[in-house]
Design a protein around this motif. Structure first.
Motif, PDB file in Angstrom:
ATOM      1  N   HIS A  65       0.821  -1.219   0.000  1.00  0.00           N
ATOM      2  CA  HIS A  65       0.000   0.000   0.000  1.00  0.00           C
ATOM      3  C   HIS A  65       0.858   1.273   0.000  1.00  0.00           C
ATOM      4  N   HIS A  66       1.876   1.319   0.843  1.00  0.00           N
ATOM      5  CA  HIS A  66       2.662   2.551   0.999  1.00  0.00           C
ATOM      6  C   HIS A  66       3.850   2.658   0.040  1.00  0.00           C
ATOM      7  N   GLU A  67       4.480   1.522  -0.271  1.00  0.00           N
ATOM      8  CA  GLU A  67       5.679   1.552  -1.122  1.00  0.00           C
ATOM      9  C   GLU A  67       5.376   1.139  -2.565  1.00  0.00           C
ATOM     10  N   GLY A  68       4.162   0.669  -2.805  1.00  0.00           N
ATOM     11  CA  GLY A  68       3.771   0.306  -4.153  1.00  0.00           C
ATOM     12  C   GLY A  68       3.967  -1.153  -4.500  1.00  0.00           C
ATOM     13  N   HIS A  69       4.748  -1.847  -3.711  1.00  0.00           N
ATOM     14  CA  HIS A  69       4.956  -3.276  -3.961  1.00  0.00           C
ATOM     15  C   HIS A  69       5.605  -3.937  -2.743  1.00  0.00           C
ATOM     16  N   ALA A  70       5.580  -5.270  -2.734  1.00  0.00           N
ATOM     17  CA  ALA A  70       6.264  -6.039  -1.684  1.00  0.00           C
ATOM     18  C   ALA A  70       6.709  -7.371  -2.263  1.00  0.00           C
ATOM     19  N   VAL A  71       7.879  -7.811  -1.844  1.00  0.00           N
ATOM     20  CA  VAL A  71       8.358  -9.147  -2.202  1.00  0.00           C
ATOM     21  C   VAL A  71       7.723 -10.117  -1.214  1.00  0.00           C
ATOM     22  N   VAL A  72       6.928 -11.046  -1.736  1.00  0.00           N
ATOM     23  CA  VAL A  72       6.204 -11.967  -0.864  1.00  0.00           C
ATOM     24  C   VAL A  72       6.803 -13.368  -0.857  1.00  0.00           C
ATOM     25  N   ALA A  73       7.694 -13.664  -1.806  1.00  0.00           N
ATOM     26  CA  ALA A  73       8.328 -14.984  -1.834  1.00  0.00           C
ATOM     27  C   ALA A  73       9.616 -14.888  -2.635  1.00  0.00           C
ATOM     28  N   GLU A  74      10.515 -15.811  -2.350  1.00  0.00           N
ATOM     29  CA  GLU A  74      11.800 -15.847  -3.042  1.00  0.00           C
ATOM     30  C   GLU A  74      12.216 -17.299  -3.202  1.00  0.00           C
ATOM     31  N   GLY A  75      12.722 -17.660  -4.396  1.00  0.00           N
ATOM     32  CA  GLY A  75      13.136 -19.038  -4.634  1.00  0.00           C
ATOM     33  C   GLY A  75      13.346 -19.303  -6.106  1.00  0.00           C
ATOM     34  N   PRO A  76      13.208 -20.574  -6.509  1.00  0.00           N
ATOM     35  CA  PRO A  76      13.410 -20.931  -7.918  1.00  0.00           C
ATOM     36  C   PRO A  76      12.349 -20.287  -8.821  1.00  0.00           C
ATOM     37  N   ARG A  77      12.734 -19.992 -10.043  1.00  0.00           N
ATOM     38  CA  ARG A  77      11.849 -19.308 -10.989  1.00  0.00           C
ATOM     39  C   ARG A  77      10.508 -20.011 -11.166  1.00  0.00           C
TER      40      ARG A  77
END
Length: 101
Positions: A65-77
């Motif tokens: 909401h405030h920054e425009g985006h968030a990384v919600v997961a990280e891993g293999p493509r």
């Protein structure tokens, strides 16, 4: 009986093996802000799909909401593509990208 000679490759050459020592960067699923979905719905999706705690889901929703985006997961493509598709199925706007160095 005949005899034959076997030639061996030249083993005295230098081989650069540094390629294997460079780790591959993971991919990220990024959820973007949109004018459609309510903040409570985004928290619901993060909790239901990713199994995040309420506090983590709310923190990520506020980043969206405030920054425009968030990384919600990280891993293999491949896994990040599945997460992004799932977010689309929930009606959220999501993309994948390589994690920054």
């Amino acid at each position: 009986m005949s005899s034959s000679t076997l030639s061996l490759p030249d083993l005295d050459r230098d081989v650069d093996l540094d390629i294997a020592s460079t780790p591959d960067r993971p991919w990220q699923t990024v959820v973007w802000n949109d004018p459609v979905n309510l903040m409570s719905y985004v928290v619901h999706v993060f909790r239901e799909y990713f199994g995040f705690s309420r506090a983590k889901a709310e923190r990520l929703m506020l980043a969206v909401h405030h920054e425009g985006h968030a990384v919600v997961a990280e891993g293999p493509r491949e896994q990040m593509e599945l997460h992004a598709q799932a977010m689309h199925d929930y009606g959220l706007w999501a993309t994948i990208r390589k994690a920054p160095e």
